[in-house]
Structure formats: structure tokens, C-alpha cells
Design a protein around this motif. Sequence first.
Motif, PDB file in Angstrom:
ATOM      1  N   THR A  58       0.840  -1.198   0.000  1.00  0.00           N
ATOM      2  CA  THR A  58       0.000   0.000   0.000  1.00  0.00           C
ATOM      3  C   THR A  58       0.871   1.242   0.000  1.00  0.00           C
ATOM      4  N   VAL A  60       0.583   5.177   0.839  1.00  0.00           N
ATOM      5  CA  VAL A  60      -0.236   6.214   1.461  1.00  0.00           C
ATOM      6  C   VAL A  60       0.327   7.562   1.033  1.00  0.00           C
ATOM      7  N   ARG A  61      -0.445   8.276   0.239  1.00  0.00           N
ATOM      8  CA  ARG A  61       0.035   9.540  -0.313  1.00  0.00           C
ATOM      9  C   ARG A  61       0.091  10.619   0.761  1.00  0.00           C
ATOM     10  N   GLY A  64      -2.844  11.533   2.747  1.00  0.00           N
ATOM     11  CA  GLY A  64      -3.450  10.496   3.567  1.00  0.00           C
ATOM     12  C   GLY A  64      -4.255   9.474   2.792  1.00  0.00           C
ATOM     13  N   THR A  65      -4.322   9.583   1.464  1.00  0.00           N
ATOM     14  CA  THR A  65      -5.098   8.649   0.653  1.00  0.00           C
ATOM     15  C   THR A  65      -4.306   7.361   0.421  1.00  0.00           C
ATOM     16  N   PRO A  66      -4.853   6.181   0.813  1.00  0.00           N
ATOM     17  CA  PRO A  66      -4.147   4.921   0.550  1.00  0.00           C
ATOM     18  C   PRO A  66      -4.420   4.426  -0.866  1.00  0.00           C
ATOM     19  N   HIS A  92       5.413  10.727   1.781  1.00  0.00           N
ATOM     20  CA  HIS A  92       4.545   9.591   1.484  1.00  0.00           C
ATOM     21  C   HIS A  92       5.034   8.371   2.275  1.00  0.00           C
ATOM     22  N   SER A  95       3.807   1.090   2.632  1.00  0.00           N
ATOM     23  CA  SER A  95       3.530   0.059   3.638  1.00  0.00           C
ATOM     24  C   SER A  95       3.517  -1.308   2.960  1.00  0.00           C
ATOM     25  N   SER A 109       6.797  -0.365   7.214  1.00  0.00           N
ATOM     26  CA  SER A 109       6.563   0.777   6.331  1.00  0.00           C
ATOM     27  C   SER A 109       7.792   1.663   6.320  1.00  0.00           C
ATOM     28  N   VAL A 123      -0.723   5.885   8.933  1.00  0.00           N
ATOM     29  CA  VAL A 123      -0.969   4.553   8.375  1.00  0.00           C
ATOM     30  C   VAL A 123      -1.701   3.737   9.424  1.00  0.00           C
TER      31      VAL A 123
END
Length: 525
Positions: A58, A60-61, A64-66, A92, A95, A109, A123
Amino acid sequence: MLAAVAMLAGWLIGQGVSPALAHASLVKAEPADGAMLAQSPASFSLSFSEPVSPLVLTLVRSDGTPVRLTSFRGNGQTIEIDNPQTLAQGTHVLSWRVISADGHPVGGSLLFSVGAVSAAPVVADIVDARLHPAIWAAKVVLYLGLFLGIGGAFAISWLAGGSRNGERFVAVMLLVGLAAAPLSLGLQGLDALGAPLEQIAQTIVWRTAFGTSFAWAVLIGIIALGLGLLSLALPRGDDKPFSAAALIAVGVALAASGHASAAAPQWLTRPMVFLHGVGIAGWAGALVPLAVALWRDRLNAKPFLLRFSRVIVPVVAVLAAAGVVLAVVQVRTPSALVDTAYGRLLLIKLALLAVLFALAGANRWRWTALAMAGEGGAAKALARSVVIETMIVVAIFGVAAGWRFTPPPRALAIAAAEPVATHMMTLQAMADVTVTPGHAGPVSISIMVMTGDFGPLDAKEVTLVLSRPEAGIEPIKRAAMKPGDGTWRVDGLVVPFAGRWTVRIDILVSDFEMVKLEGPIDIRP
């Protein structure tokens, strides 16, 4: 006593492992943890200390957008991951969660920044506190089925001489083992995905579980337990081949997965695990049927006891020899016995084994002779002692199940010997710094310097500065040498202790221009 051992084992596990700790370790990442990049990377790379298979990846930008990363390629110890989008400026998080060669999951991560540092996105890492106790309990119950159940069925077939003493207990152990086997596999899937207990019925959990090496251990274990039950149901004489096959399958199941089976050289470790498992089942499984015979059925107890006494010495000798080999492979150094959770659990097991061997020796060379001679009360005294032996064996199962959550010193040593690296850059220059080995102590440092657009940089001088001001350490400054392979090197440097250090590279580009690059680097213990 058993409760105290279980509590102590649990405390040691808690002291030595965190939810993300397992048995393959991340040794290199691109971008490196804490790296500052001039532009969005096209891909990511994760290299581990042993072969792994990816489970969940994953990104995570910075907002906060996964984003689930589904395009990747595995090559043994390295996973190459495609970045599906151009990342905005900021920090960023990448993970990852993978399954290691011994069948156990590992996750973590790393942070990197593009253009500028921003607040790190959060995260979500929600760990179900019930999961690890459930895994431990299911594994102990599975051990009861494999060792006391199948070993008991073998003893009834081959040693009891026609009697069925202890058959009900053995049948119960086999049935609880059959119940624990699929449950253990489902819990493995939950642990691999980091999912809560409530999701155990989901298809993805079981698909993930069947993708691990532990699935083979469970499937072979189920076959072994089924053969054990079949041997109990068959008439005398017809049961022997099935109970023998079940005992052999115990060793095969244990050799199919786990710490020791994944250790090199596998031509040695897998046979040792097989012999160790068969030996445990052959010894421990006979204890309860023998105790029941001694207590209730003296007529059949004497031939049972005689056969058991004849075979148990070579069985225990093989079991102990295999255990010693596996311990040496896994622990490597005496200091690891006290410095690691795995080693401390091994010390508890060894202490219990010392008591068990002392008790078994007294039974073998004192009480057995008295019971065979018909000494009054000797048979029942021996039966009580055998029951105590069984209780100690169960306590050992509890300790051994705790190894599921502790990386062996062997794996820690492999990870510690791997290098650590960091990438630093400015508009004028950039540098890749690699520290080998990546743990505290004597190290060699390789420095590759480039221009800000990845071109060659013919520096006049390169100086390395390591500092950790919060620990009161004065900066360690060394001039780098150029051996002629395009890199700069600092050899013979001693990093005094582990932790996050600040590394600075001073690059003398010309007599009038100096470029300074700075970034963090994590040194392992």
C-alpha cells in the motif's frame, strides 16, 4: 507449574517481539527510508534477508489517501513494485506486508519525500490483541493431537501388547488436534493479512493461508491425525501400518514449515526436524497409555513397560541429537541465548527438559525395575511419575509454540549482516551511502556521488560525517578514499551503537565550491 511456565513464556514473547516483527527482515529499499527525492519515483524496490512473497502493498500519499499497489514482480528476496501515479510534493508512506520462507508474515513501512518534507500521513495499523494468543493456543492444541494423539495411537498399536489402555484419551487428543488444524490455518491467514478475528470466514483469508508453507504442514497433519483415528478403529494387527504411517507423517508435517525447516542447509535441517518430531511423538505419546496400564491393568502393564523401556533410550538419543543440531543452527552463539527472545524461550525449554530427563531417568532405572519385580506400590508410583512427565511435556509444547512469534538468532544475524543504505540529494549533487554490515561495530562505507541530474561527478574530495547529537556523541569525521571503481570509501570505521544517525557528505567539487548533503541512516543492533 504449567501456568507459571506459560505466563513466563508469554512475558518473554512480549519483551522480544512487536506485531511487525517476524523472520525475514527488510535490508534495502529504494527509495530508502527517509529519502528526499527530486521527482516522483516510477517504481519501488524492497529487498529482504530471505525469500518472501508479497501479501499487501500500500502507498499512502501525502494527503493520507491509501493506494493499493497491485503491479509487482517478485524475484526471491527482492520485490519490484510499479508506482501507478505521479506523486505530489510532500511525504509519502510505502507500507508492505509479506510472507517469509518459514511461513510467517512480516510487515512494516518506510517514509520518503518528494520535493519537500511534510507531515507524515497516518498509516492505520490496527492489530487484534486476541489474534496472537489464539494462534498460540491453537498451536498448543495441535501439538497435543500430533504428539500425544498420534504418538499414543502408535504406542497402543506397537507397544501395548493387545491392550487398549488409554485409548479414550488418545482418541480425544486426535479429535482436538483435528479441530485445531484448520483453525490454525485460518488464524495464519488472518495474521498474514493483519486482519481481526471476525474476518476468519472471508475467502481472502483462507486463500492467503493456503498460499503459505504452513498450509502443507496443516494438510499433512490432518492426514496424520486421520490415520491415527483409523488405527484406533481397526482390529488388532491391522492397525499397525496406519499408526506407523501416522507417526511418519508427523515428522513430515513439521518439516514442511517453520523456523528450523526454512534454515540453511535444508538437507540437514529438514531431516533433523523430521527425526525430532517423530521422536517427540514416539516418547510423549506413549506416556499416558503406559500410565493408565500401570494404574489399572498390571497384567498387561509389564510387557508394555518392558517394550517401552527397550526402545525409549535410542528414541530419546535421536530426539536429543536432532534437537542439539537444530539449536546450534538456529542460535549460533551462546550470547543469543540471553540476548534474544528466541534464546530465552530455548533456555526455559532446556530447563524443563533437564527436569524431564532426570525424572525419566529415575523412572527408567529405578521404578521400572521395581514395577517389573512386582514391588508393592511401585507400579502406581511409576504411573504418577509418568503423569508428571506428561505435564512437563505439555509445558514444553507451550514454550515451543511461543517460537511462532520470535525470529531465531540465525535470521537476526543474517539481517544484521546485510548493508543499510540512504540516498541524499540537492539540486547540485546527490549521493548513495551504503554501510556494510548495517549494524553497530566495525563497518565499511561506500559513497557514490553524482550530479543533481544523475550525471558523473568528479569530486576533488569527499568527507563523511556521522553524528548523533541527542545521544551526546561528537561528530565522527573521516576523509573518504577513492579506490578507482567510481566510488568513495571509508574503511575501518566503528559505529559505537545502534539507532538513527545523521550522515553528512561534504563534497569538494572545486577549490571554490563545497556541496553538503545530509540525511538519516538507521544502524541495526
